[in-house]
Design a protein around this motif. Structure first.
Motif, PDB file in Angstrom:
ATOM      1  N   GLY A  75      50.148 -26.123 -47.466  1.00 46.62           N
ATOM      2  CA  GLY A  75      50.008 -24.822 -47.083  1.00 46.62           C
ATOM      3  C   GLY A  75      48.536 -24.524 -46.747  1.00 46.62           C
ATOM      4  O   GLY A  75      48.173 -23.623 -45.665  1.00 46.62           O
ATOM      5  N   GLY A  76      47.424 -25.100 -47.207  1.00 46.00           N
ATOM      6  CA  GLY A  76      46.205 -24.796 -46.874  1.00 46.00           C
ATOM      7  C   GLY A  76      45.604 -25.137 -45.521  1.00 46.00           C
ATOM      8  O   GLY A  76      46.207 -25.908 -44.714  1.00 46.00           O
ATOM      9  N   ARG A  77      44.823 -24.161 -44.862  1.00 44.28           N
ATOM     10  CA  ARG A  77      44.374 -24.317 -43.401  1.00 44.28           C
ATOM     11  C   ARG A  77      43.517 -25.184 -43.368  1.00 44.28           C
ATOM     12  O   ARG A  77      42.381 -25.400 -44.214  1.00 44.28           O
ATOM     13  CB  ARG A  77      43.839 -22.796 -43.110  1.00 44.28           C
ATOM     14  N   ALA A  78      43.651 -26.021 -42.154  1.00 43.34           N
ATOM     15  CA  ALA A  78      42.612 -27.191 -41.999  1.00 43.34           C
ATOM     16  C   ALA A  78      41.890 -26.587 -40.629  1.00 43.34           C
ATOM     17  O   ALA A  78      42.858 -26.657 -39.609  1.00 43.34           O
ATOM     18  CB  ALA A  78      43.155 -28.621 -41.927  1.00 43.34           C
ATOM     19  N   ARG A  79      40.675 -26.485 -40.553  1.00 50.57           N
ATOM     20  CA  ARG A  79      40.071 -26.304 -39.025  1.00 50.57           C
ATOM     21  C   ARG A  79      39.032 -27.208 -38.913  1.00 50.57           C
ATOM     22  O   ARG A  79      38.552 -27.947 -39.708  1.00 50.57           O
ATOM     23  CB  ARG A  79      39.493 -24.827 -39.359  1.00 50.57           C
ATOM     24  N   PHE A  80      38.912 -27.166 -37.385  1.00 49.30           N
ATOM     25  CA  PHE A  80      38.009 -28.355 -36.991  1.00 49.30           C
ATOM     26  C   PHE A  80      36.506 -27.886 -37.285  1.00 49.30           C
ATOM     27  O   PHE A  80      35.971 -26.849 -37.417  1.00 49.30           O
ATOM     28  CB  PHE A  80      38.040 -28.437 -35.547  1.00 49.30           C
ATOM     29  N   ALA A  81      35.490 -28.911 -37.797  1.00 45.74           N
ATOM     30  CA  ALA A  81      34.204 -28.641 -37.940  1.00 45.74           C
ATOM     31  C   ALA A  81      33.341 -29.696 -37.253  1.00 45.74           C
ATOM     32  O   ALA A  81      32.156 -29.581 -37.121  1.00 45.74           O
ATOM     33  CB  ALA A  81      33.877 -28.934 -39.545  1.00 45.74           C
ATOM     34  N   GLY A  82      33.884 -30.398 -36.415  1.00 44.13           N
ATOM     35  CA  GLY A  82      33.053 -31.233 -35.431  1.00 44.13           C
ATOM     36  C   GLY A  82      33.875 -32.398 -35.044  1.00 44.13           C
ATOM     37  O   GLY A  82      34.751 -32.930 -35.586  1.00 44.13           O
ATOM     38  N   ARG A  83      33.188 -32.951 -33.755  1.00 44.33           N
ATOM     39  CA  ARG A  83      34.030 -34.164 -33.179  1.00 44.33           C
ATOM     40  C   ARG A  83      33.629 -35.572 -34.117  1.00 44.33           C
ATOM     41  O   ARG A  83      34.591 -36.382 -34.478  1.00 44.33           O
ATOM     42  CB  ARG A  83      33.765 -34.405 -31.915  1.00 44.33           C
ATOM     43  N   ARG A  84      32.422 -35.511 -34.603  1.00 44.68           N
ATOM     44  CA  ARG A  84      31.848 -36.691 -35.541  1.00 44.68           C
ATOM     45  C   ARG A  84      30.961 -35.972 -36.530  1.00 44.68           C
ATOM     46  O   ARG A  84      30.364 -35.055 -36.272  1.00 44.68           O
ATOM     47  CB  ARG A  84      31.106 -37.540 -34.463  1.00 44.68           C
ATOM     48  N   GLN A  85      30.777 -36.734 -37.329  1.00 50.18           N
ATOM     49  CA  GLN A  85      29.800 -36.500 -38.443  1.00 50.18           C
ATOM     50  C   GLN A  85      28.258 -36.564 -37.807  1.00 50.18           C
ATOM     51  O   GLN A  85      27.971 -37.536 -37.354  1.00 50.18           O
ATOM     52  CB  GLN A  85      29.873 -37.391 -39.694  1.00 50.18           C
ATOM     53  N   VAL A  86      27.694 -35.491 -37.729  1.00 51.47           N
ATOM     54  CA  VAL A  86      26.285 -35.417 -37.038  1.00 51.47           C
ATOM     55  C   VAL A  86      25.254 -35.012 -38.065  1.00 51.47           C
ATOM     56  O   VAL A  86      25.385 -34.090 -38.843  1.00 51.47           O
ATOM     57  CB  VAL A  86      26.225 -34.430 -35.860  1.00 51.47           C
ATOM     58  N   ILE A  87      23.957 -35.999 -38.184  1.00 47.80           N
ATOM     59  CA  ILE A  87      22.897 -35.427 -38.984  1.00 47.80           C
ATOM     60  C   ILE A  87      21.647 -35.367 -38.162  1.00 47.80           C
ATOM     61  O   ILE A  87      21.794 -35.705 -36.801  1.00 47.80           O
ATOM     62  CB  ILE A  87      22.361 -36.460 -39.911  1.00 47.80           C
ATOM     63  N   ARG A  88      20.731 -34.682 -38.556  1.00 48.06           N
ATOM     64  CA  ARG A  88      19.490 -34.150 -37.687  1.00 48.06           C
ATOM     65  C   ARG A  88      18.233 -34.522 -38.216  1.00 48.06           C
ATOM     66  O   ARG A  88      17.574 -33.922 -39.012  1.00 48.06           O
ATOM     67  CB  ARG A  88      19.618 -32.796 -37.367  1.00 48.06           C
ATOM     68  N   PRO A  89      17.871 -35.770 -38.520  1.00 49.21           N
ATOM     69  CA  PRO A  89      16.808 -36.171 -39.284  1.00 49.21           C
ATOM     70  C   PRO A  89      15.420 -35.735 -38.631  1.00 49.21           C
ATOM     71  O   PRO A  89      15.477 -35.590 -37.469  1.00 49.21           O
ATOM     72  CB  PRO A  89      16.549 -37.837 -39.301  1.00 49.21           C
ATOM     73  N   SER A  90      14.399 -35.806 -39.399  1.00 48.23           N
ATOM     74  CA  SER A  90      12.995 -35.415 -38.618  1.00 48.23           C
ATOM     75  C   SER A  90      11.986 -35.985 -39.817  1.00 48.23           C
ATOM     76  O   SER A  90      12.381 -36.682 -40.635  1.00 48.23           O
ATOM     77  CB  SER A  90      13.092 -34.016 -38.613  1.00 48.23           C
ATOM     78  N   GLN A  91      10.764 -35.828 -39.237  1.00 48.66           N
ATOM     79  CA  GLN A  91       9.798 -36.366 -40.123  1.00 48.66           C
ATOM     80  C   GLN A  91       9.609 -35.687 -41.563  1.00 48.66           C
ATOM     81  O   GLN A  91       9.164 -36.011 -42.673  1.00 48.66           O
ATOM     82  CB  GLN A  91       8.373 -36.184 -39.542  1.00 48.66           C
ATOM     83  N   GLY A  92      10.226 -34.539 -41.561  1.00 50.12           N
ATOM     84  CA  GLY A  92      10.239 -33.674 -42.700  1.00 50.12           C
ATOM     85  C   GLY A  92      11.172 -34.157 -43.659  1.00 50.12           C
ATOM     86  O   GLY A  92      11.215 -33.482 -45.010  1.00 50.12           O
ATOM     87  N   TRP A  93      11.977 -35.091 -43.441  1.00 49.94           N
ATOM     88  CA  TRP A  93      12.961 -35.980 -44.450  1.00 49.94           C
ATOM     89  C   TRP A  93      12.041 -36.881 -45.396  1.00 49.94           C
ATOM     90  O   TRP A  93      12.590 -37.059 -46.322  1.00 49.94           O
ATOM     91  CB  TRP A  93      13.769 -36.441 -43.718  1.00 49.94           C
ATOM     92  N   LEU A  94      10.976 -36.960 -44.863  1.00 43.72           N
ATOM     93  CA  LEU A  94      10.057 -38.205 -45.691  1.00 43.72           C
ATOM     94  C   LEU A  94       9.905 -37.617 -47.122  1.00 43.72           C
ATOM     95  O   LEU A  94       9.494 -36.361 -47.154  1.00 43.72           O
ATOM     96  CB  LEU A  94       8.989 -38.397 -45.010  1.00 43.72           C
TER      97      LEU A  94
END
Length: 442
Positions: A75-94
């Protein structure tokens, strides 16, 4: 902005949980909207759970969660969060540690998001568009640089059992390899060892130019698989920025085990040693993403570890990975037990970029050294037992005189970085009969 808008979920339909079967969650009400790889957020009664659609059966979407579920019921509700798993890397991840979904896993605060999203499960570049493997790259590990050299964009497998110094070798590569960025995936690692690896083995110097992706052994199979995809996606981001990336993944075997759990939950038939057919389909999709990028872009030089339980180098995953990669490095428990680290078995290790990775004269030195090692290995038991009589065979006598010095040259401590030219000069001297003092510092 246009790509960001494309990443947004367009279908706001919600479904309902109708069954929970172990790790598998069945959701109805998403007919015509759910796709393989769609991201969902499911109300567990104690908060929302991130999940992914991994199978479809008529009107039912079969999902698995990225975290352990507490309090989930029908009975728990399931809603969409996106078509695919998307990440947003940048130089700040180093210098940061992230989880399989690209979220902070350290105490460094929020991550600096890049301007564009990148799908974690992207396809590798088309074969005809890829640049060729580049020039030789030094790693600072003598056994690799002299006997199984790496080239930019090459992919090597590191085959090892447990407890033979695999993690220390990876940290040496992360610190010493001549690259711009290192991306390290710790897939299914023991939780206790994660901080030890980052602080003690990798250290501040290695971490400063690295991004570490962690999914420990106690996390669900979907998160462990996702961490492997995310590792390659981050490496691809820096490659497309024109950088030469070193991608280290420990281990490919645990990625395969996670995919096996997912396949079995979906009802796939177990095939070779319990591994499902999708395991052998997903391995090349993962490993082929490393390598050279498009002409003019950067490269991903990959080293992927494979666990070989009981020393079986012909088990299904090891055999499959060996056939995909551009060479393999074998670590030997026998060598580790006699105290030579890194415990690389040179006679069983192969780099498919040889002989062009080394100049002709250095190849001659390498081959001559391997001949001595091979002769010594054939007679090793007799030599140790004292059954071999010196003078019986000149080739064996020459090997006995030189192999201990070769072994001493190859022995390195965790923070000992080799020098390519000096090491080859030392090896050439040993072959010429210039045996160094065996009491010298290693």
């Amino acid at each position: 902005m246009e790509r960001a808008l494309r990443d947004l979920p367009l279908d706001e339909r919600a479904g309902r949980v109708v069954a929970v079967r172990g790790p598998l969650i069945e959701v109805e009400g998403l007919e015509g909207a759910a796709r393989i790889g769609s991201q969902l957020r499911i109300d567990s009664g104690e908060g929302e759970v991130d999940a992914e659609v991994i199978g479809l059966d008529h009107g039912t979407a079969m999902c698995m969660p990225f975290q352990h579920v507490i309090g989930l019921g029908t009975g728990g509700r399931a809603r969409f969060a996106g078509r695919r798993q998307v990440i947003r890397p940048s130089q700040g991840w180093l210098g940061r540690v992230v989880d399989g979904l690209g979220r902070p896993a350290d105490n460094g605060g929020p991550l600096v998001a890049g301007l564009s999203g990148r799908e974690a499960t992207a396809a590798p570049p088309a074969a005809v568009d890829r640049a060729p493997v580049g020039e030789r790259v030094t790693t600072g590990v003598r056994a690799l640089d002299m006997f199984t050299p790496l080239c930019l964009g090459q992919r090597l497998g590191l085959f090892a059992g447990s407890g033979v110094g695999k993690s220390v070798l990876l940290s040496m590569l992360a610190r010493g390899t001549d690259c711009d960025v290192a991306v390290i995936g710790m897939i299914g690692e023991r939780g206790r060892e994660v901080r030890e690896f980052i602080e003690n083995d990798l250290g501040e110097e290695g971490l400063a130019r690295s991004v570490v992706v962690v999914a420990t052994s106690d996390e669900p199979a979907l998160m462990r698989r996702q961490a492997a995809w995310t590792t390659l996606a981050i490496a691809e981001h820096f490659r497309d920025e024109g950088l030469n990336v070193l991608c280290l993944m420990d281990s490919t075997t645990r990625f395969a085990m996670a995919q096996r759990e997912i396949g079995l939950a979906l009802g796939e038939p177990p095939a070779t040693k319990g591994y499902t057919p999708t395991v052998f389909a997903e391995l090349p999709r993962l490993l082929e993403r490393a390598g050279p990028g498009h002409v003019g872009a950067g490269t991903i030089t990959g080293l992927f570890t494979v666990l070989v339980d009981g020393g079986d180098h012909d088990e299904p995953i090891a055999d499959a990975v060996r056939g995909i990669l551009d060479g393999h490095v074998v670590m030997s428990r026998k060598i580790a037990e006699r105290g030579r680290y890194p415990a690389i078995d040179l006679l069983k290790s192969v780099s498919r970029t040889l002989p062009r990775a080394l100049p002709g004269e250095l190849n001659d030195v390498r081959r001559a050294a391997l001949q001595y090692l091979s002769v010594y290995a054939d007679m090793e038991e007799m030599i140790r037992l004292g059954a071999y009589k010196p003078g019986s065979n000149q080739a064996v006598d020459d090997a006995v005189a030189r192999v201990p010095a070769i072994e001493a040259l190859l022995s390195q401590g965790p923070h000992d970085v080799g020098s390519f030219q000096e090491d080859f000069a030392a090896l050439a001297g040993i072959l010429a009969g210039e045996i160094p003092d065996q009491g010298a510092d290693q």
